[in-house]
Each structure stands twice: as C-alpha cells, then as structure tokens.
Design a protein around this motif. Structure first.
Motif, PDB file in Angstrom:
ATOM      1  N   ASP A 143     -10.771  21.163  -9.173  1.00 42.51           N
ATOM      2  CA  ASP A 143      -9.671  21.375  -8.242  1.00 42.51           C
ATOM      3  C   ASP A 143      -8.331  21.049  -8.892  1.00 42.51           C
ATOM      4  O   ASP A 143      -7.365  21.791  -8.789  1.00 42.51           O
ATOM      5  CB  ASP A 143      -9.911  20.484  -7.019  1.00 42.51           C
ATOM      6  CG  ASP A 143      -9.420  21.184  -5.774  1.00 42.51           C
ATOM      7  OD1 ASP A 143      -9.522  22.434  -5.733  1.00 42.51           O
ATOM      8  OD2 ASP A 143      -8.920  20.479  -4.866  1.00 42.51           O
ATOM      9  N   LYS A 161     -12.442  33.331  -4.319  1.00 36.93           N
ATOM     10  CA  LYS A 161     -12.157  32.168  -3.480  1.00 36.93           C
ATOM     11  C   LYS A 161     -10.915  32.432  -2.642  1.00 36.93           C
ATOM     12  O   LYS A 161      -9.794  32.385  -3.133  1.00 36.93           O
ATOM     13  CB  LYS A 161     -11.969  30.937  -4.360  1.00 36.93           C
ATOM     14  CG  LYS A 161     -13.207  30.617  -5.193  1.00 36.93           C
ATOM     15  CD  LYS A 161     -12.991  29.383  -6.020  1.00 36.93           C
ATOM     16  CE  LYS A 161     -14.207  29.117  -6.907  1.00 36.93           C
ATOM     17  NZ  LYS A 161     -13.953  28.093  -7.930  1.00 36.93           N
ATOM     18  N   GLU A 171     -26.884  25.681  -8.163  1.00 39.95           N
ATOM     19  CA  GLU A 171     -25.669  26.482  -7.968  1.00 39.95           C
ATOM     20  C   GLU A 171     -26.017  27.928  -7.635  1.00 39.95           C
ATOM     21  O   GLU A 171     -25.683  28.857  -8.383  1.00 39.95           O
ATOM     22  CB  GLU A 171     -24.793  26.442  -9.229  1.00 39.95           C
ATOM     23  CG  GLU A 171     -24.402  25.053  -9.682  1.00 39.95           C
ATOM     24  CD  GLU A 171     -23.291  24.439  -8.842  1.00 39.95           C
ATOM     25  OE1 GLU A 171     -22.865  25.072  -7.840  1.00 39.95           O
ATOM     26  OE2 GLU A 171     -22.867  23.316  -9.144  1.00 39.95           O
ATOM     27  N   ARG A 212     -22.927  30.565  -7.477  1.00 44.07           N
ATOM     28  CA  ARG A 212     -21.812  30.604  -8.430  1.00 44.07           C
ATOM     29  C   ARG A 212     -21.589  32.031  -8.902  1.00 44.07           C
ATOM     30  O   ARG A 212     -22.517  32.728  -9.294  1.00 44.07           O
ATOM     31  CB  ARG A 212     -22.114  29.693  -9.619  1.00 44.07           C
ATOM     32  CG  ARG A 212     -21.094  29.866 -10.730  1.00 44.07           C
ATOM     33  CD  ARG A 212     -21.213  28.820 -11.766  1.00 44.07           C
ATOM     34  NE  ARG A 212     -20.822  27.522 -11.242  1.00 44.07           N
ATOM     35  CZ  ARG A 212     -20.868  26.410 -11.956  1.00 44.07           C
ATOM     36  NH1 ARG A 212     -21.324  26.455 -13.185  1.00 44.07           N
ATOM     37  NH2 ARG A 212     -20.504  25.271 -11.441  1.00 44.07           N
ATOM     38  N   SER A 225     -25.422  22.031  -5.486  1.00 45.20           N
ATOM     39  CA  SER A 225     -24.207  22.825  -5.407  1.00 45.20           C
ATOM     40  C   SER A 225     -22.977  21.954  -5.593  1.00 45.20           C
ATOM     41  O   SER A 225     -22.949  20.801  -5.194  1.00 45.20           O
ATOM     42  CB  SER A 225     -24.131  23.544  -4.061  1.00 45.20           C
ATOM     43  OG  SER A 225     -22.896  24.208  -3.950  1.00 45.20           O
ATOM     44  N   GLU A 252     -20.073  23.206  -4.552  1.00 44.58           N
ATOM     45  CA  GLU A 252     -19.150  23.635  -3.509  1.00 44.58           C
ATOM     46  C   GLU A 252     -19.436  22.851  -2.237  1.00 44.58           C
ATOM     47  O   GLU A 252     -20.463  23.043  -1.592  1.00 44.58           O
ATOM     48  CB  GLU A 252     -19.324  25.132  -3.242  1.00 44.58           C
ATOM     49  CG  GLU A 252     -18.436  25.987  -4.096  1.00 44.58           C
ATOM     50  CD  GLU A 252     -18.527  27.442  -3.684  1.00 44.58           C
ATOM     51  OE1 GLU A 252     -18.179  27.744  -2.517  1.00 44.58           O
ATOM     52  OE2 GLU A 252     -18.969  28.246  -4.510  1.00 44.58           O
ATOM     53  N   GLU A 266     -20.334  24.565   1.046  1.00 40.03           N
ATOM     54  CA  GLU A 266     -21.671  25.139   0.995  1.00 40.03           C
ATOM     55  C   GLU A 266     -22.726  24.066   1.242  1.00 40.03           C
ATOM     56  O   GLU A 266     -23.644  24.239   2.040  1.00 40.03           O
ATOM     57  CB  GLU A 266     -21.895  25.790  -0.368  1.00 40.03           C
ATOM     58  CG  GLU A 266     -23.280  26.384  -0.543  1.00 40.03           C
ATOM     59  CD  GLU A 266     -23.442  27.069  -1.874  1.00 40.03           C
ATOM     60  OE1 GLU A 266     -23.465  28.307  -1.900  1.00 40.03           O
ATOM     61  OE2 GLU A 266     -23.543  26.374  -2.911  1.00 40.03           O
TER      62      GLU A 266
END
Lengths: 371, 400, 508
Positions: free
Chosen positions: C182, C208, C429, C432, C460, C462, C465
């Motif tokens: 991030d 995204k 993942e 992805r 994951s 995310e 998610e």
C-alpha cells in the motif's frame, strides 16, 4: 491415491448433462485429438513424401522399356535404407523421451560403443548369446542410470553430465581395445552373428533375384518394433505422460505430485537402454566392437528429434515424429548420394535443412501464439 | 487438412522441396556423374576418355572420408592409376563413410542400388571395407562386386576370410616403428648421421631420408599372418629386411640407456591400426634397452596432436616418431622439436616441408596405386595399350 | 481536472482499431484519446482487450484496421523500443529488468553512454546519469546495486524510472501496483501525479477500482474488445464502472456463507520449519473456508507447502480425518486428499505450453488411466466437464493454456485440483491478477466446494477478500499464528494489528 474416480462425487448433479455433452462431441473430439497430436507429424510426413517423389523422379532409369521402379524406390533400396536407419531410429526413441522431459543426452554414441563392446566381451568369455545381449543392454541402462542420477539427484546440467559420460564411455572402449586387442567375429557365437544377418526365418533368397531379400530382417523388425512401442508408450503410458509434464514445467510437475527426480532418472535410463540396444545390434551386424561406433551420432539424433517436432525446451515431441525426422534426413542423404551429389556437399545441405526446419517450426509456433 | 497446404505457414515444406529440386537438378541426369570433390580430376577423366575412347566396362565406387589428408592421397592414387593405366575402369561414385561401419553400409547401399552393374568398391580407410562389404552382402551381390579394403583390422580380416572382401592393402606399421626407433637411437648416440648433416662425422653411415616400408596385399591365403598384432612382421622382418635387423646390433655400449625414452605419437589412436605400431615399438625398445612410450589423440584431430607433440617436447625424450594427422598443421611443431635438439622422424604420413630428419612409411599415394592394381587384377581390366593378362605387378611388399 | 475541456492538447488518438486473432475478434473498433497532463485509467476484465490495445499502440502488434495519431501525425511504431524513443513508454506488469545487472545498467539498457570511437561503456557517466534520474524520483538506491537483490517494489520503481529516463510524453502503466504494498503504491501515485503536472499523458491499466478512483482523471472501460464508455472520475461511482465492465449488476461481491461447519478434516499440530515458521497449530473443518492472512513473508505459503509435502517440516504433525499424514512429497499428500494451488501460476502452477486437457490431467494421472495407460477419452471428458462447470473460457480443451486469460488460467489450475476430489484444498492467493468478474467466480467455486464438504484454506493478502470470503481468519506474523478471528469479528483493522505483531489473541 484414496479414490480411484476421476470426477468428484458431488458432481453427480451435473454428471448427466456433461457426459451428454461428451457423448455428443465424442467423435469430433477424437478427430480433433488426433489432429492436434499428429498435425506436426503429418507435416513432416508430407515433406518426406515430397522428398521421396523428387528423388524417385530424379533416379528413374533412362531406358523407356523399364520406367518403374526408380533406383530410389526399388524394393532393394527401400530395404537398404531401412537397414541404414536402424541405429538412428533406435536411438531416437530414447532421445525423444529425454528431450520431451526437457533435457538431452549427448552420450548415446559412446554408450552405444561401450554396450556393444560389453556384449561382445561377454560373448568372447563364453557366455551364451542371450546373456551377452542382456549384458549389453544392462551396460547401456547402467550408463543411463549414472547420467540420470547425476542430472536428477546431484543436479548437474544434462550437457555436462552426459558429456562426461560421453568421454568416460568412449575412453573405456579405447582402454579395452588397447589392453585386450581387437575382437574377432570368430570369437563370437554364430547365433550372435545370426541376429545381424538372418533373413526372414533364416531364409536367405540368393542374389538380387528375390523381390525382397530381407537381409537383416530381425534388425529391421527390432527397430520398427522399438519405434512403434516407444511411440505408443510415450503417447499413452501413464508413467511416461509424466515426462511431458516435467518438460512442460518442472516445478509445477513436482507440485502436481510427480516425482521429478525419479522420472528424470528413468528418462536417462531409457536412452541408455536404447543406446545399448543399438550397440548390441551394431556389434551383431559387424561382428565386432569398434572405437568409432556411434561417434558423432548424438547430435545427428538430437537434430532428427527436433526436425520431427520435439522442442529442446521440453514438453513437446513424439517418437513417431522423430522417426520421421530420421527417415527424412536419411532419404535426403541417400537421395543425394544416388543423384550424384558429392559427399562434401551433403553436410552443407543436411545442415541447412536442419536450421531451415527449426526456423520453420519457430515461425509456425509464433503464428499460432499470435492467434 | 489440405487447406493447410496453401497457408503461408506451410510455405516451408514447399521451399525445402524446391531447394532439393534445384540442388539435384544441378547435377544433371542420374548416372552422369563421376562425382568427385576435385573438379580437376573430373576434368582429367573426361579428357582421358575423349582421347582414348575405350569402352568403360567396369564401374567402380570409392568409400572414404573426404578431407582427411592421408585418405585423400590414397584416393588420388586410386583415381590416377585407373585413369592412366586402366581405361576400362570408371569411378562412378565417391561416398563419405565418416570412418564408421554403419554409415559406410548405408551410403554404399545407396550406390549399389543406383549402379546395379557396379563391379568394384574400394575402401580407403580401415572402416570402409567392412562397411561396404556389409552393404554388398545385404544387397545379395557378394562375389559380383569386388571389394578392396585398406589395412588389416580384424573386421577386415574377418570379411576376407568370409569372402566378402577380396583383398586389402595393408601397411607395415611394425616396420615403420622398428626402423624409425633404430634410426633415432643411432642418431642420438652418434652411431648414424642424418642424411644432410654436414657437421656430423662423415664416416658414419647416413640414414635414408625416405624409406618406403611398402604395402602388402592381404588375401584369403595370407590372412592368418595378419591376425597377430605385429601382423606377421615380427617373423617376416628377418627375411624381408635382414639389414634392418643387423642395424645397430653390433653397437658399442654407450652407458646406461634404460632411462632414454622413445616416443611414438599417433593419431586416431583408438583404432586397431596402432596395435602393430605398439608391438613394433615394444620390441625394438626391448632390443635396444630403452623405454617405449606411445601417445596421441584418440580422434582424427591434428590440432590436438600438435598440442600432444608440444607436451612431449617438454619431456625431452631421446627421439620422436610422429604420424602427422595433417602435415601442414604439424610442421611448425616438428620444426620446434628439431630446434630443441630432439630428433624427429615421420612415420605413416610424411611432412615433407618440415625439418623432420627422415620419413619411414608407406606413401599413401602408393597405397592407393596398389589398391588400384589389386582392383584391376580382380576385375580383369586391361592395362592401357597392353594385353589383358599383364595386369599384375601389384605386390610391392619387398621394396625398400 | 478539466481534462475534458479543449484546453490541453491532444497527445494521442486511436481511431477504429480492429484486431482479430484467427477467428476471435479481440478489438472491435476502439476509439480512444489521451490528453497531455491527464491520467486515463483503462479498465476491463481480463480478455477485454486492454493489453492488445496497448501492444498495438507501441507497435508490438499490428492492427487489422484503424489508425493511431500521435502528436498530430499518424504513426506506426515498429516495436516498443521505437515507440520509447518517440516518447511513448510502456511499463509491463511483468518486470523486464535484468536481475544480474546494476540499477544503472538496467536504466540505460542498450543505450549506455559510451566513450567516443572505442565504444566502451563510460561507467562513470553511466552511474552519474543514473544517479540523476534516481534523484528525480527520490529513489533511495545506489545506481551500482544489483537489481535482483532489491525488493520487488523498488524494482518496479526502477522499471518506471527506466521508462521515464527517455523523455517520455506518454506513459503506459500495466498493473503497476500488483506487486506493491500500500505504502509503495501511494508513493507511486505521487510520482504519477508529478508526471501529470509536468504534462505527461498517463494510461493507467488496473483491476483495482479504489486505486483507479484515487488516481485517474478519466476512466475508460473496455468490454469484449469494444469501448463501453469513458467517464470523468467525478461523474462515476465504482458500482457504475463495475457494471460497465461486466455488463451486469454485481452483488455485494462474496457468496453467502454456509451453515454450521462439519467435522474437523485437517488438524495441524506444532508444525515447525525453522526459520520460516514455528509451532503452527490450527484445524480446518469440512464446509468452511479458513482464511489465512498475514504480510508477505509471514510464512503462510511455507506452512501450506509443508502440509502439502513440498517441504519437509522440522517438527509437528498433520492429520487428515484424524489419520496422521506422513507426506514426504506432494505425491503422498495427494493420496491423503490434500491439494495445493500455488500462488505463482506461471512458475509453479501451470504447464503453459501444454493443453487445457493435459493441465487438468496432471495431478490425476492414476485416475485417468487404465492398466497404466492413459485413457484419452476420459481425460478429455473430465477436462470438458470442468471447463463447463467452472466456466473456463477456452476454444477447446486442446487449446494451449498460455493462450487463456489470467482468470481462466487460474480456473484451469483449480480444475486440476478439483479433479483429485480433495478433502483439503489449500489455495494460495487465488485471485491475484484476476479481473473482477473472474474473482467473483473463483469465490463462488470455493464456496461451492466448502458446501460440498471440502475444507478450504485460502491464503490471501487482500484483506477485503479474506474478510468477505472466509468463515474464520487465521492471522500470521513472522512465522507464528497470532490469532484466529471469526468472520463476524474480523475487520481490516484487527487483522492488521495482528499481522503486524502489535496484538495477539488466543485461538482454537
């Protein structure tokens, strides 16, 4: 594996309709499957046919009274060519398997020489023919096993490992011949020589009068059988299917439950075995084991695999394709000899043909990838 | 499926086909081609035919490895002898057997199928004969095609016994080494002098600058003799060359020579040919009380042989016998050895431009000539301008 | 930003771009324009044609029809290099750096400053120039550092720096943040903003949407090779864009959870493999999706590999259905009903040069053979069944896998493992590099499996998610399990606190 069914049990609701789909598309699928797998071979075959036609026309007899067959397509010449490709055709079987697995083996020529010698040595020591043959095959397999272990377990690159084997095996042959002197065909049992010589059920039609004289019938039979069995097995055998996965993506294969080290080792054992077989047959044909046997044949064989559609990156190739590659190269060689092209030029032509074929393959692959 | 054939991606096969067509059409009609790498030879052939206009009764093919110096010499011997002396014989094809049986068989088969009336096949290197013989046997034409081989490796002898090879031209490697080492020993200990050495004592006997050890025809009759590694030469030498045996036999003891090393550097040493050389070296060194040493690259690799010679020079041996794989490549190295004060004599193959002191061996050209005579005799070909029954004179084994 | 006004000059215009591969129409008359000093986001599902459009732009592919006007002139570039020298740079999703060379050498790849006449590389100038470029982007890295040793994020920056070192006027970024954290992404946005202010036109390709809404001035949506529409950021909502992308209304995103989970299927006790992870203990039940969250490098993948037999643990036991598992290789683990879908599709998961059929068969050779011989028909049947069931979009089961889009490749990989009828499915993942539509499909598949009684473990990075799709969430930090949260109590904040090691809760 716990359960031996391909579809998960929970699939029961959809099984009906999907199998109906499969049913409906079954015929088309079969054809499509065949086409995909055989398309490349078909292309090679077409070229072989084209080359054959060219040389057929070029070697037609001058006299009008006897317009057919040509020298090139005479039964005797076809037989002679079949006899001529036996060594390469056998080697190509093992080589294809190694190449499909994403490696290659440049020691086959030396293993051929060493196995031939081992077999002849055993026979000279008075062992019966079948045992001698077995020893030859075992020697080849053992060399292959050593290659395989160094590549798969130790992790040496195939080039280096097999290059080492190439030198060691050839060196052992020299050592023996220096130490023990040459092998005479008199030292060998008649039954061994018969392998190389025997015609169809021992029948040897005299002279060129016979339609087919079938000299070396069994060598041809063994060769064709090896190719056929190799092709069917590599295509269909579950165990050998793993080779395609290994060549396609080694890491993914390992994570799909394939024992990569074992599969890799076995591919080398198979090349060793085929090299051993070729060596034994070679010794049987010539009643001796020579230092030069199979020298330089390895690159030739690799090239023929590639011409036949195998990819040096791995994951692609069939034995039949490689065999067609052998046939193609040898048709060109024989044809060039029979049309009177001087030997010096043949290297140029065969070399150019190799690069040409691979270029062609790359171009086609690019086109397909774009699609 | 056939739609594919018109797609651009399928252009390749057609191009190859086209290429093959063009190449093979460059060679005119089949059967037209005497096929030789040497354009001059081809030209000469046509000239001869034009002049004498003798009917070409016998078609002969040659199996060799083009580009290897000594083999090319033998081929030249064959071809020129046929041309000059046997107008009835025509060389119709030349194949590359890569010094391997299986390749020779394959290539020879192609030629045999092409020329159904082929009368003879000459094998130029040790592997050619058995390869060709196999092809003849396969084609069911044993006895109809005369095969003349080279050297006396076991497979050649086997084939001679079996009758698939009629005769072979054998060299006397044993003689070469035997005499060569004696010369070197004599030079080293000032018992002999080099042919053109002004500085040496002129009363000393001079060695011959060139000794032809000759060739022997191997046939079914004498094949047994060649089964021993010394190829019968050990027994034979007293009869044929008593002067060689006598040479240095009355030498004065010049101190301990057991540490002196006499080196033979061969080429393609993996082949059986060198067994007789080793035997000769062993015998002569035992006779003289010196150390033998045999070395050389296993393959036909003159560059590697040159390196080997360099290494040997560094060992400061008493003398070197070398069979140069390529006379030109080896010349500077041989000269260097001479500069270092080490005597060098060529055996098997000469390097005439180098400063080697002598050459003991067969002329490769002469080996070819002899092969040609053997072939002609077996075929029953008439000599140019002579009667049919006078085509012998092949055995030159007695010549020095 | 007012980029719609006629004020800023039009940098680039693509008109009526058509492109077909074989029978498939990849682009159907796309018109797109880019102005100086704007960020144009290009969004669409995988296979919508974004990449093809960009390949055509930089000349790697040739359009069947249509034209490109750059700087007022119609152009046709011969390839990325030619385009780059004309001021049009493209930064691909996959890095194109040479890992063994230095930063400076990579930035000036193939155009290093050389000494006149002799042509040797002027290393001093090379490093000085590279230093200058790095300073311009505030990159704290030495120009002589070896690229392969740097963090991926930094490599990404260097890739961009490389593109910008040629005075570029149009910059295409293809999924630039897929490998970034991030914080790193935010830093990248800063750079993009600065470039925009300098008058560079940026095409930003991404899946995204939050990111897109943060950075883009305009958003262009592609679907099935056609341009659905272009919206100003101010006029659009994420829901609008998603609707444009998939051509239908999307639900909240995650399928409903199942009812009560069943019995424990997988039990892991004290699993340790130094130095990657230690004393990992947890259980997974039939019918649930167990999420594993944690920062990259927290040992999640290593735990999965150890359970699957790909790595040998130092200590600890794994039990499936109460039976201890002695898995010394994936082969053994598959026998116990464990399946593992790795994170890196191309490297570890797929056989890209092989067909869909062969990929599906890879882990099922025994089941798809009879007496040691492969049953080609059954193989094709099974492959086709999974193609239908998972909605894999492929011309046929014989198509080469490399030709499929990322989402479909992911599904092929899933199909391979579903065909083994696993008791425990570990997915690493799973979404992805997968577009929005396929993502939802993958979640649906996983939930369906759980409903059928499989214990699904989903690793994951995310957070939405993990929270949305799992029943429980395990959080790892530096090789240890820091806590286990129920779906109800899992929030991004709580997970982050655990994942960064600032807090831990008892679990199980």
């Amino acid at each position: 594996m716990a359960d031996d069914h391909s579809a998960p049990p929970r699939d029961s609701t959809t099984t009906g309709e999907s199998s109906a789909v499969a049913e409906a598309g079954g015929g088309i699928t079969g054809a499509a499957l065949l086409n995909m797998a055989r398309l490349r071979e078909f292309a090679t075959l077409l070229i072989v046919i084209a080359v054959v036609i060219v040389f057929h026309v070029k070697t037609l007899p001058q006299t009008q009274s006897d317009p057919f067959p040509s020298v090139f397509l005479s039964p005797n010449n076809i037989q002679a060519m079949l006899r001529g490709i036996t060594t390469e055709a056998i080697l190509v079987v093992g080589m294809t398997i190694v190449i499909v697995g994403g490696a290659f083996d440049i020691s086959v020529g030396s293993i051929l020489a060493l196995s031939g010698l081992a077999c002849v040595f055993a026979l000279k020591c008075g062992l019966p023919t079948p045992i001698g043959v077995l020893i030859g095959l075992l020697t080849g397999s053992l060399c292959g096993l050593i290659n395989g272990l160094f590549v798969a377990r130790v992790g040496i690159s195939p080039l280096i490992a097999t290059m080492g084997m190439m030198m060691v095996a050839r060196g052992l042959v020299i050592c023996y011949i220096h130490a023990a002197g040459p092998v005479r065909s008199d030292d060998l049992p008649a039954s061994f020589a018969a392998i190389g010589k025997a015609g169809f059920y021992g029948v040897r039609p005299a002279g060129e009068g016979g339609f087919l004289n079938m000299q070396g019938f069994w060598v041809m039979v063994v060769t064709l059988a090896t190719v056929l069995v190799g092709d069917v097995l590599l295509r269909n055998l579950r165990w050998l299917r793993q080779v395609y996965y290994m060549g396609g993506n080694e890491k993914a294969a390992a994570l799909s439950g394939i024992n990569v080290a074992r599969v890799r080792t076995v591919t080398f054992v198979i090349t060793g075995l085929t090299a051993g077989l070729a060596g034994v047959l070679n010794s049987a044909r010539y009643g001796t084991a020579s230092y030069e046997a199979g020298q330089g044949i390895e690159l030739q064989v690799i090239a023929e695999c590639v011409i036949g559609g195998a990819s040096l990156v791995g994951g692609q190739g069939t034995v039949l394709g490689a065999f067609l590659g052998v046939v193609l190269v040898n048709c060109i060689k024989t044809g060039l000899t029979q049309t009177g092209v001087p030997p010096d030029w043949r290297f140029v032509i065969v070399g150019a043909a190799l690069v040409f074929f691979v270029t062609l393959d790359v171009l086609v692959a690019k086109r397909r990838r774009g699609a | 499926m056939f739609r594919n054939m018109t797609r651009p991606s399928m252009l390749g096969p057609w191009m190859l086909l086209l290429g093959t067509l063009i190449l093979s059409s460059g060679c005119k009609k089949p059967g037209d081609l005497p096929a030789g790498p040497d354009a001059a030879t081809g030209a000469k052939t046509t000239a001869t035919t034009g002049a004498t206009a003798v009917e070409k009764k016998f078609k002969v093919a040659i199996s060799t490895r083009p580009g290897q110096w000594n083999l090319d010499e033998r081929v030249r011997g064959y071809k020129e002898t046929f041309e000059k002396e046997y107008p009835e014989i025509e060389v119709v094809a030349e194949i590359d057997d890569e010094t391997k049986y299986e390749v020779g068989t394959r290539e020879a088969s192609a030629v045999l199928e092409k020329f159904q009336d082929l009368a003879g096949f000459a094998g130029i290197n040790a592997a050619s004969g058995p390869g060709v013989a196999k092809a003849v046997e396969n084609a069911g034409r044993s006895g109809k095609v005369v095969v003349v081989a080279m050297d006396a490796d076991s497979p050649v002898l086997d084939a001679i016994e079996a009758g698939t090879i009629q005769a072979s031209v054998a060299q006397r490697q044993y003689y070469m080494t035997y005499l060569g080492v004696k010369y070197l020993y004599g030079l080293k200990h000032k018992l002999l002098r080099a042919p053109d050495d002004q500085s040496a004592d002129s009363r000393l006997p001079a060695i011959a600058a060139e000794v032809d050890t000759g060739t022997v025809e191997v046939t079914k009759e004498n094949v047994v003799v060649f089964r021993t590694p010394s190829q019968g030469a050990k027994e034979d030498i007293k009869k044929t060359h008593p002067e060689w045996v006598r040479l240095l036999s009355d030498r004065k003891v010049v101190g301990d020579t057991s540490n002196e090393e006499y080196v033979v550097i061969g080429i393609s040493t993996g082949v059986e040919y060198w067994n007789a050389t080793r035997e000769g070296l062993k015998d002569v060194c035992a006779e003289l009380g010196v150390k033998p040493r045999f070395t050389g690259p296993e393959d036909q690799n003159p560059e590697k042989q040159a390196e080997e010679l360099d290494n040997v020079i560094a060992r400061k041996p008493a003398g070197i016998l070398i069979a140069p794989g390529n006379p030109e490549t080896l010349k500077p190295y041989i000269d260097r050895a001479i500069e270092e004060g080490i005597n060098v004599i060529c055996i098997d193959t000469d390097s005439p431009k180098s400063r080697r002191l002598a050459y003991v061996g067969t002329s490769n050209y002469q080996a070819g000539v002899m092969g040609a005579h053997i072939m002609a005799k077996a075929l029953g070909a008439k000599r140019a301008g002579e009667r049919a029954d006078d085509a012998s004179g092949a055995d030159s084994s007695g010549s020095l | 930003m007012g980029s719609e006004s006629s004020g800023p000059p039009r940098l680039l215009q693509m008109e009526g771009i058509h492109k077909s591969f074989g029978g498939v129409r990849a682009l159907r008359g796309v018109d797109l324009e880019l102005f100086a000093g704007e960020v144009l986001a290009l969004v669409g599902e995988n296979g919508a044609g974004k990449s093809t459009l960009m390949e055509i732009l930089c000349g790697n592919l040739r359009a069947d029809s249509g034209r490109i006007i750059y700087d007022g002139r119609p152009v046709h570039f011969g390839g990325a290099r030619e385009a780059a020298f004309a001021g049009l740079s493209i930064v691909h999703q996959e890095l194109s750096l040479v890992p063994y060379l230095t930063v400076a050498e990579n930035i000036f790849c193939a155009r290093e400053p050389v000494y006149p006449v002799i042509g040797f590389v002027n290393r001093r100038r090379l490093f000085k120039d590279a230093q200058e470029i790095l300073r311009r982007f505030d990159l704290d890295v030495h120009p002589a550092a070896t690229v392969g040793r740097l963090p991926v994020a930094l490599q990404q920056m260097i890739e961009i720096a490389k593109a910008l070192s040629l005075d570029c006027r149009v910059l295409v970024l293809d999924e630039p943040t897929s490998a970034l954290t991030d914080r790193e992404a935010r830093y990248l946005f800063g750079i993009i903003h600065r470039l925009r202010d300098r008058g560079v036109g940026v095409v930003y390709i991404s899946h995204k949407l939050p990111e897109v809404f943060e950075i883009a001035d305009r958003i262009a949506v592609l679907r099935d090779g056609a341009l659905v529409g272009v919206r100003n950021r101010e006029d659009a909502t994420p829901a609008d864009v998603v609707r444009m992308m998939v051509g239908r209304e999307m639900g909240a995103g995650y399928p409903d959870r199942a009812g009560e989970p069943g019995p424990v299927v997988l039990r892991v006790e004290g699993l340790t493999r130094e130095p990657r992870f230690r004393d990992v203990t947890f259980e997974a039940r039939a019918g649930e999706i167990l999420g594993i969250a944690g920062l990259v490098g927290s040992g999640r993948t290593d735990v999965a590999r150890a359970i699957f037999g790909a790595d040998r643990p130092d200590a600890g036991t794994v039990l499936v259905d109460g039976r201890p598992v002695r898995a010394r290789s994936p082969e053994d683990a598959i026998g116990y009903g464990i399946a593992y879908v790795p994170e890196d599709r191309k490297e570890l998961g797929l056989f890209l040069r092989l067909s869909v059929r062969q990929n599906v068969a890879a882990a099922n050779l025994r089941a798809l053979s009879r007496l040691g011989f492969m049953d080609g028909k059954r193989e094709a049947d099974v492959a086709r069944r999974y193609v239908d069931r998972l909605g894999i979009r492929t011309p046929s089961v014989e198509s080469t896998t490399s030709n499929l889009s990322g989402g479909n490749q992911q599904k092929v990989m899933l199909a391979k493992w579903l065909a083994t009828s696993p008791r425990v499915l570990i997915v690493d993942e799973p979404t992805r590099g997968v577009d929005v539509g396929a993502k939802a499909e993958v979640h649906e598949i996983l939930r369906g499996l759980a409903r059928d009684g499989v214990a699904v473990i989903m690793i994951s990075s995310e957070l939405p998610e993990v929270i949305g799709a799992s029943d429980r969430v395990l959080v790892m930090h530096e090789g240890c399990i820091r806590g286990c949260l129920d779906a109800a109590e899992a929030t991004e904040e709580r997970i982050m606190l655990l994942a960064t090691g600032q807090e831990s809760v008892a679990h199980n």
